[in-house]
Write an enzyme that holds these catalytic residues in place. Sequence first.
Site, PDB file in Angstrom:
ATOM      1  N   CYS A  38      45.591  30.952  42.748  1.00 23.85           N
ATOM      2  CA  CYS A  38      46.841  30.354  42.289  1.00 23.85           C
ATOM      3  C   CYS A  38      47.570  31.245  41.285  1.00 23.85           C
ATOM      4  CB  CYS A  38      46.559  28.997  41.666  1.00 23.85           C
ATOM      5  SG  CYS A  38      45.644  29.109  40.112  1.00 23.85           S
TER       6      CYS A  38
ATOM      7  N   ALA B 110      45.930  31.881  37.964  1.00 22.49           N
ATOM      8  CA  ALA B 110      44.892  32.910  38.057  1.00 22.49           C
ATOM      9  C   ALA B 110      45.518  34.303  37.935  1.00 22.49           C
ATOM     10  CB  ALA B 110      44.135  32.790  39.375  1.00 22.49           C
TER      11      ALA B 110
ATOM     12  N   ARG C   9      35.822  37.405  36.049  1.00 21.17           N
ATOM     13  CA  ARG C   9      36.442  38.572  36.680  1.00 21.17           C
ATOM     14  C   ARG C   9      35.762  39.883  36.302  1.00 21.17           C
ATOM     15  NH1 ARG C   9      41.744  40.951  35.427  1.00 21.17           N
ATOM     16  NH2 ARG C   9      42.624  41.979  37.263  1.00 21.17           N
TER      17      ARG C   9
ATOM     18  N   HIS D 171      51.436  37.169  38.741  1.00 19.43           N
ATOM     19  CA  HIS D 171      51.601  38.549  38.260  1.00 19.43           C
ATOM     20  C   HIS D 171      53.023  38.750  37.754  1.00 19.43           C
ATOM     21  CE1 HIS D 171      48.547  39.681  41.638  1.00 19.43           C
ATOM     22  NE2 HIS D 171      47.909  39.334  40.544  1.00 19.43           N
TER      23      HIS D 171
HETATM   24  S1  CFN Z   1      45.081  39.729  41.668  1.00 18.74           S
HETATM   25 FE1  CFN Z   1      44.919  41.943  41.828  1.00 18.74          FE
HETATM   26  S2  CFN Z   1      45.252  43.142  40.068  1.00 18.74           S
HETATM   27  S3  CFN Z   1      45.834  43.031  43.478  1.00 18.74           S
HETATM   28 FE2  CFN Z   1      43.726  43.594  43.343  1.00 18.74          FE
HETATM   29  S4  CFN Z   1      43.627  45.396  42.146  1.00 18.74           S
HETATM   30 FE3  CFN Z   1      41.841  41.908  43.563  1.00 18.74          FE
HETATM   31  S5  CFN Z   1      42.171  39.803  43.992  1.00 18.74           S
HETATM   32 MO1  CFN Z   1      40.466  39.920  42.519  1.00 18.74          MO
HETATM   33  S6  CFN Z   1      41.600  39.853  40.539  1.00 18.74           S
HETATM   34 FE4  CFN Z   1      41.435  41.945  41.088  1.00 18.74          FE
HETATM   35 FE5  CFN Z   1      43.295  43.676  40.858  1.00 18.74          FE
HETATM   36 FE6  CFN Z   1      45.566  44.405  41.834  1.00 18.74          FE
HETATM   37 FE7  CFN Z   1      43.036  40.273  42.085  1.00 18.74          FE
HETATM   38  S7  CFN Z   1      41.478  43.586  39.627  1.00 18.74           S
HETATM   39  S8  CFN Z   1      39.934  42.086  42.596  1.00 18.74           S
HETATM   40  S9  CFN Z   1      42.459  43.472  45.086  1.00 18.74           S
HETATM   41  N1  CFN Z   1      43.042  42.250  42.152  1.00 18.74           N
HETATM   42  C1  HCA Z   2      41.406  35.396  41.191  1.00 18.86           C
HETATM   43  C2  HCA Z   2      40.402  36.331  40.596  1.00 18.86           C
HETATM   44  C3  HCA Z   2      39.579  37.032  41.618  1.00 18.86           C
HETATM   45  C4  HCA Z   2      38.652  36.096  42.373  1.00 18.86           C
HETATM   46  C5  HCA Z   2      37.549  36.813  43.029  1.00 18.86           C
HETATM   47  C6  HCA Z   2      36.810  36.185  44.154  1.00 18.86           C
HETATM   48  C7  HCA Z   2      38.748  38.098  40.873  1.00 18.86           C
HETATM   49  O1  HCA Z   2      42.052  35.733  42.181  1.00 18.86           O
HETATM   50  O2  HCA Z   2      41.554  34.333  40.660  1.00 18.86           O
HETATM   51  O3  HCA Z   2      37.360  35.436  44.953  1.00 18.86           O
HETATM   52  O4  HCA Z   2      35.622  36.508  44.248  1.00 18.86           O
HETATM   53  O5  HCA Z   2      38.819  39.247  41.202  1.00 18.86           O
HETATM   54  O6  HCA Z   2      38.015  37.720  39.953  1.00 18.86           O
HETATM   55  O7  HCA Z   2      40.417  37.699  42.535  1.00 18.86           O
END
Ligand code: CFN
Ligand code: HCA
Length: 539
Positions: free
Chosen positions: A58, A61, A92, A192
Amino acid sequence: ANRVYPDPSQVREELIQKYPAKVAKKRAKSIIINDPEIIPEVQANVRTVPGIITQRGCSYAGCKGVVLGPTRDIVNIVHGPIGCSFYAWLTRRNQTRPETLLDENYIPYCFSTDMQEENIVFGGEKKLKIAIQEAYDLFHPKSIAIFSTCPVGLIGDDVHAASREMKEKLGDCNVFGFSCEGYRGVSQSAGHHIANNGVFKHMVGRNNTPSVGKFKLNLLGEYNIGGDAFEIERIFKKVGITLVASFSGNSTVGQIENAHTADLNVILCHRSINYMGDMMETKYGIPWMKINFVGAESTAKSLRKIAEYFGDEELKAKVEAVIAEETPKVKAVIEEILPRTKGKTAMLFVGGSRAHHYQDLFSELGMTTVAAGYEFAHRDDYEGRDVLPKIKIDADSKNIEELKVVADPDFFNPRKTEAELEALKEKGLEINGYSGMMKQMTSKSLVVDDLSHYESEKLIEIYKPDIFCAGIKEKYVVQKMGIPLKQLHSYDYGGPYTGFEGAINFYRDIDRMVNNPVWKLIKAPWEKAGNGAGLAASY
Ligand code: CFN
Ligand code: HCA
C-alpha cells in the site's frame, strides 16, 4: 542445460484462461512476450482487479516504510491502528550505522497513536498531538514525521494542521505530516511520490552550509537493505567521491537538509525517487543520472560514468585502479561457481526496480531470466524512459498534491552547461535517460506486471525455474513446490549484494540455493500422481 522452452503465447493463454472474460482481457495487457528490438507496450500501474491475490502493498508502505523509514534520526509516528505500525517494524532490513553511541537512532522503535474506535467516531487529532508531545518529551528529536493510515483519510483528521501546530509549539523540532493513506493510488508507488514531495518540501534545503569535497554527490534510491549502502560507501571512499546525502539508506536528517549543496544526483532505484531528482534539478540546477551498483559489471560501468561526468583525470585513474583491484576477486568466484550455475533459469517478480537490476547478477552466473516483472513499476521502468515519447501522467498522481517547483535564484547553479551535457550524451552518457527492463531481456521471455498468485503457480508449473525471486508472501508457497525462493526484498538473512563484495555474496548465496540437493527430496504438486499439471505435461 539443453532446455526446451514452452511457446510463450501458449503460456500466456494458460495464465489467463481460467479468469472471467473481462479479467482475462485486462490481465492479457500486462502479460507480454518480450521483443528487445521493438519493446512492446506493457500495461502497468493500474488498479489490481479486486479478488486477485496480488503481490502489491500500500501507499503507506511506500511512504513510511520505503522512503522515510531508513533515516535514523526522525521519529516516525504512525497515526492509525497499532497493526499498521507493528507490521512495518524492522521488516525491511534497512540497516543504519550511527557514528557514535550518543547519536540518535529511532529505527529500532515502533511509534503509533494506537487509534481506537473512539477516535474513529470522535476524531483522532487530539490523540495525535498528545503523541507528538510525548515523543518530543521522551527523545527531543530534530524531526518528527506523521504518517496517515487508511482510517485517517476516512475520518478526515488533518495531520498537516496538527503537525504545523505542534511544530510551532515545540519550536526546535521539525514536525511534518504525510497524507499517505494506504488506499491512495494503486500501490506503494503512490506512497513514494507522496514521500518525495514531503521530503523535498520539509527537509531539502534547510541547511545551507556548503558541503566539502571535490566530487560531491547524492545517492538517490538506495535504502541500505542488508547493508548495501555500506558497500557503496566503501567504494566511494576508495575512489575519492564525497557522499553528501543518501535518499535514504544510512542517512540522517542533517544530510538530507544539506543535499542541495551537492554537484550531482545519481539514482539507483529510479522508481521510488525520480520525483526528487527532477525537483532538485528544477530548483537547484543539480543534474541527475541513472547508475546501478547491482552487479560487478554494472558497478564498474557506473563508476566510469560518474568519473566521466566530473571529467577529472585523477578521478578517472582512481576509478580504473579500484576496478582493477576489485575485479579479480569477483572473477575468481565466478570462475569457481559458473560450472554449477551456467544454463540455469531464474524468475524475478519484485517491486519496482530489483526485478530488472538483479538480472545482471544472474547473467554474471550464466543464468537466464525466463520471466520477470514488477509489482508496481510504471511503463517507463519496463519500456525505458528513452522509448516512451512522453511519460503519461501517472495513475497514482491523481491523488497526489503536485508541488510547484521553481528555480531558487540564490541556489540555482546549473552544474553543467547545455553544451557540456550534449558532449556527454555523444560519449554515450545519457543524463536523465535510461533503458528499462525489456531491452535487457531476451526475445520471447515473459514480462508480467503485477503478477498474481495464481499466475505465479502456473508459471512455476510450466517453466520449473531453478530459482524464483520474490518476497515473504511468496516464499514458502513456492518452496513447497520444490523451487528455492530468494527474497530480493530482504535478501532473507544475507547481503550486502551491491558493488563488488556484494556480487560475491550474491553468487555464493545463489550457488548454495540452486545446487542444494534438498529440493530434489520434495515432491512438487505436478509430480504427485493424479495431479495433472496442464500445459507443463506437454513439455
Ligand atoms: S518499494 Fe522499492 S525502493 S522499487 Fe525496489 S529498489 Fe523492492 S518492493 Mo521491497 S521495499 Fe525495496 Fe526498493 Fe526501489 Fe520496495 S528497497 S525490495 S524492488 N523496493
Ligand atoms: C513493502 C516492503 C517490502 C515487502 C517485502 C516482501 C520490503 O512493500 O511494504 O513482500 O517480502 O521490501 O520490505 O517490499
